[in-house]
Scaffold this active site. Structure first.
Site, PDB file in Angstrom:
ATOM      1  CG  HIS A 185      -1.994   1.001   1.171  1.00 35.59           C
ATOM      2  ND1 HIS A 185      -1.766   2.335   1.409  1.00 35.59           N
ATOM      3  CD2 HIS A 185      -3.306   0.885   0.845  1.00 35.59           C
ATOM      4  CE1 HIS A 185      -2.916   2.998   1.240  1.00 35.59           C
ATOM      5  NE2 HIS A 185      -3.863   2.132   0.906  1.00 35.59           N
ATOM      6  NE  ARG A 206      -6.060  -0.949  -0.583  1.00 29.75           N
ATOM      7  CZ  ARG A 206      -6.923  -1.650   0.104  1.00 29.75           C
ATOM      8  NH1 ARG A 206      -6.772  -2.962   0.195  1.00 29.75           N
ATOM      9  NH2 ARG A 206      -7.938  -1.086   0.720  1.00 29.75           N
ATOM     10  CE  LYS A 233      -9.749  -0.043  -2.990  1.00 28.67           C
ATOM     11  NZ  LYS A 233     -10.302  -0.441  -1.721  1.00 28.67           N
ATOM     12  CG  ASP A 272      -7.495   9.264  -2.286  1.00 27.93           C
ATOM     13  OD1 ASP A 272      -7.279  10.477  -2.241  1.00 27.93           O
ATOM     14  OD2 ASP A 272      -7.889   8.594  -1.304  1.00 27.93           O
ATOM     15  CB  CYS A 330      -4.478  11.508   0.224  1.00 31.23           C
ATOM     16  SG  CYS A 330      -4.984   9.797   0.213  1.00 31.23           S
ATOM     17  CE1 TYR A 331      -3.143   6.051  -0.508  1.00 25.95           C
ATOM     18  CE2 TYR A 331      -4.943   6.105  -2.094  1.00 25.95           C
ATOM     19  CZ  TYR A 331      -4.431   5.704  -0.882  1.00 25.95           C
ATOM     20  OH  TYR A 331      -5.194   4.948  -0.027  1.00 25.95           O
ATOM     21  CG  ASP A 342     -10.767  10.120  -2.732  1.00 26.45           C
ATOM     22  OD1 ASP A 342     -10.431   9.970  -3.896  1.00 26.45           O
ATOM     23  OD2 ASP A 342     -11.216   9.193  -2.026  1.00 26.45           O
ATOM     24  CG  ASP A 389     -10.801  15.318   3.739  1.00 27.15           C
ATOM     25  OD1 ASP A 389      -9.571  15.424   3.838  1.00 27.15           O
ATOM     26  OD2 ASP A 389     -11.343  14.416   3.049  1.00 27.15           O
ATOM     27  CG  HIS A 433      -8.298  13.853   0.764  1.00 24.81           C
ATOM     28  ND1 HIS A 433      -9.155  13.304   1.680  1.00 24.81           N
ATOM     29  CD2 HIS A 433      -7.755  12.817   0.066  1.00 24.81           C
ATOM     30  CE1 HIS A 433      -9.156  11.983   1.538  1.00 24.81           C
ATOM     31  NE2 HIS A 433      -8.314  11.662   0.557  1.00 24.81           N
TER      32      HIS A 433
END
Ligand SMILES: CC(C)=CCC/C(C)=C/CC/C(C)=C/COP(=O)(O)OP(=O)(O)O
Ligand SMILES: [Zn+2]
Length: 436
Positions: free
Chosen positions: A240, A282, A285, A288, A290-291, A365, A372, A375
């Protein structure tokens, strides 16, 4: 499942440092073989081939970073810190960090009255025996200790830095040390790659890192690297992005990168950037925002590690001379980009600005989700990493590395800790002068 073979057999290692026992006699062993270099280069080239066909909107006004709106949203959050967010009652140092770090990355200073309120609040979260809790009167926890310390370093004032009880934190970290060598998140809490990173990042930033804290972590984290190449939370868990960043950053901070299979780690992370242009956490999926930080930072770290393009000279690789863990963070920033880009930095900026940015302020995201502070913090951190990912020395990034107007330029962050770079240097100086 990971095989029991070490990822880099000794033939892969630099000939000056081919035993485990003398790491700190000779410094870190960061070189890789020609074979590893070719493997990574061909994987990254393949990923580029998939991404280059996608048109980037380089000229569009929509690519502007809506600074004033973000500041408005963040200011609203700051004013609510004292009395709302009950649902995040055990995460209040995190809220301080997400909001104040976002401010710092945007280049905004906080006024002294607000700074004072934050320092006083975090002091109330500081346990008298050491470590920070999620709120006043709660039990100390490694994640909120990381969030509190990063917040105070980002504030960077004498008051903020001297409010940290380093001796208490050192004792707390030792108490959290598990027989496996890894750390527990809190008394009787879980052990994973994230807790190792929180402990090691804090110890390194505060310059209290030593062999007693470091022992055993390298083997634990190496055992979390999966057959996919990324790092999982615990041994045998799925790879992850969050844990991959935690594992790689920890390995650099303890000078044991050679225990990871870097070629397969880079291949796995680089493959997580998809046709949406953002990163997924990962395999299989959704992407997003935040990654952009967790995966993007892992590649930015790798770019400074591997001499894939050409062999680094001894002078350039000053990290080779390190004997003291507490200087690794500073030496690491002296290293330039050794490899060229390992990800599509303009494509990632496009995902962050067009898909994660919300015009009313804040980041999310992905489209369809609400904004939020988490993020917002990690999208801005990821955007900053993209902008500086090709920077040469202290020079400002070239306009060709910034998607949208040059006024989108953010402050640089330290990719090992995720605090703004100038405040990292200040803290480093402060804690060098003050022994605990
Ligand atoms: C410093 C620190 C505390 C680091 C934390 C690192 C981090 C973000 C770890 C990820 C945790 C995790 C398993 C998320 C999966 O969530 P999900 O299943 O909702 O998301 P996904 O579908 O994107 O995998
Ligand atoms: Zn997310």
């Amino acid at each position: 499942m990971k095989s029991s073979q070490p990822p880099f057999p000794s033939s892969h290692l630099d000939s000056t440092s081919d035993t485990d026992s003398d790491d700190h006699e000779h410094g870190p062993r960061l070189t890789v073989t020609q074979e590893d270099q070719l493997k990574v280069e061909s994987q990254v080239a393949e990923i580029y081939r998939c991404l280059v066909g996608i048109p980037l909107h380089r000229q569009s006004v929509a690519l502007e970073l809506w600074r004033d709106k973000h500041i408005e949203y963040l200011t609203k959050g700051l004013n609510q810190l004292g009395h709302t967010f009950q649902v995040l009652d055990a995460n209040r140092p995190w809220l301080c960090y997400w909001i104040l770090h976002s401010f710092a990355v945007l280049g905004e200073e906080v006024d002294s009255e607000l700074e004072s309120r934050v320092v006083d609040f975090l002091s109330r979260c500081q346990d008298k025996e050491g470590g920070y809790a999620g709120g006043p009167g709660q039990m100390p926890h490694l994640a909120t200790t990381y969030a509190a310390v990063n917040t105070l370093v980002n504030l960077g004032t004498q008051k903020a830095l001297s409010s940290i009880n380093r001796e208490g934190i050192y004792k707390f970290l030792l108490e959290m040390k598990d027989s496996s060598g890894a750390f527990r998140m809190h008394h009787a809490g879980e052990v994973d790659a994230r807790s190792c990173y929180c402990a090691i990042s804090v110890a390194s930033l505060l310059k209290i890192i030593d062999d007693d804290l470091v022992r055993g972590i390298g083997d634990y984290i190496a055992s979390c690297q999966t057959y996919e190449g990324g790092i999982g939370g615990e041994p045998h868990s799925e790879a992850h992005g969050g844990y991959t960043f935690c594992g790689l950053a920890s390995m650099i901070l303890i000078d044991e990168v050679e225990k990871l299979d870097m070629a397969s780690l880079i291949g796995w992370v680089a493959s997580r950037q998809g046709i949406e242009l953002g990163f997924q956490g990962r395999a299989n999926k959704l992407v997003d925002g935040c990654y952009s930080f967790w995966q993007g930072a892992a590649l930015v770290l790798a770019q400074k590690l591997l001499p894939l393009a050409e062999k680094v000279s001894e002078e350039q690789s000053s990290i080779h001379a390190i004997r003291d863990y507490s200087d690794i963070g500073i030496e690491f920033m002296r290293r330039g980009n050794q490899t060229g880009l390992l990800f599509h930095h303009l494509a990632l900026q496009q995902y962050i600005i067009l898909c994660s940015q919300i015009l009313e302020g804040g980041f999310r995201d992905k489209p369809g989700k609400f904004r939020d502070y988490y993020h917002t913090c990690y999208c801005l951190s990821g955007l900053s990493l993209c902008q500086y990912s090709m920077r040469d020395g202290d020079l400002k990034p070239s306009p060709s590395d910034i998607l949208g107007p040059y006024s989108n330029l953010l402050e640089p962050v330290h990719p090992l800790y995720n605090v703004v770079l100038d405040k990292f240097f200040l803290a480093n100086e402060f804690f060098s002068k003050n022994s605990f």
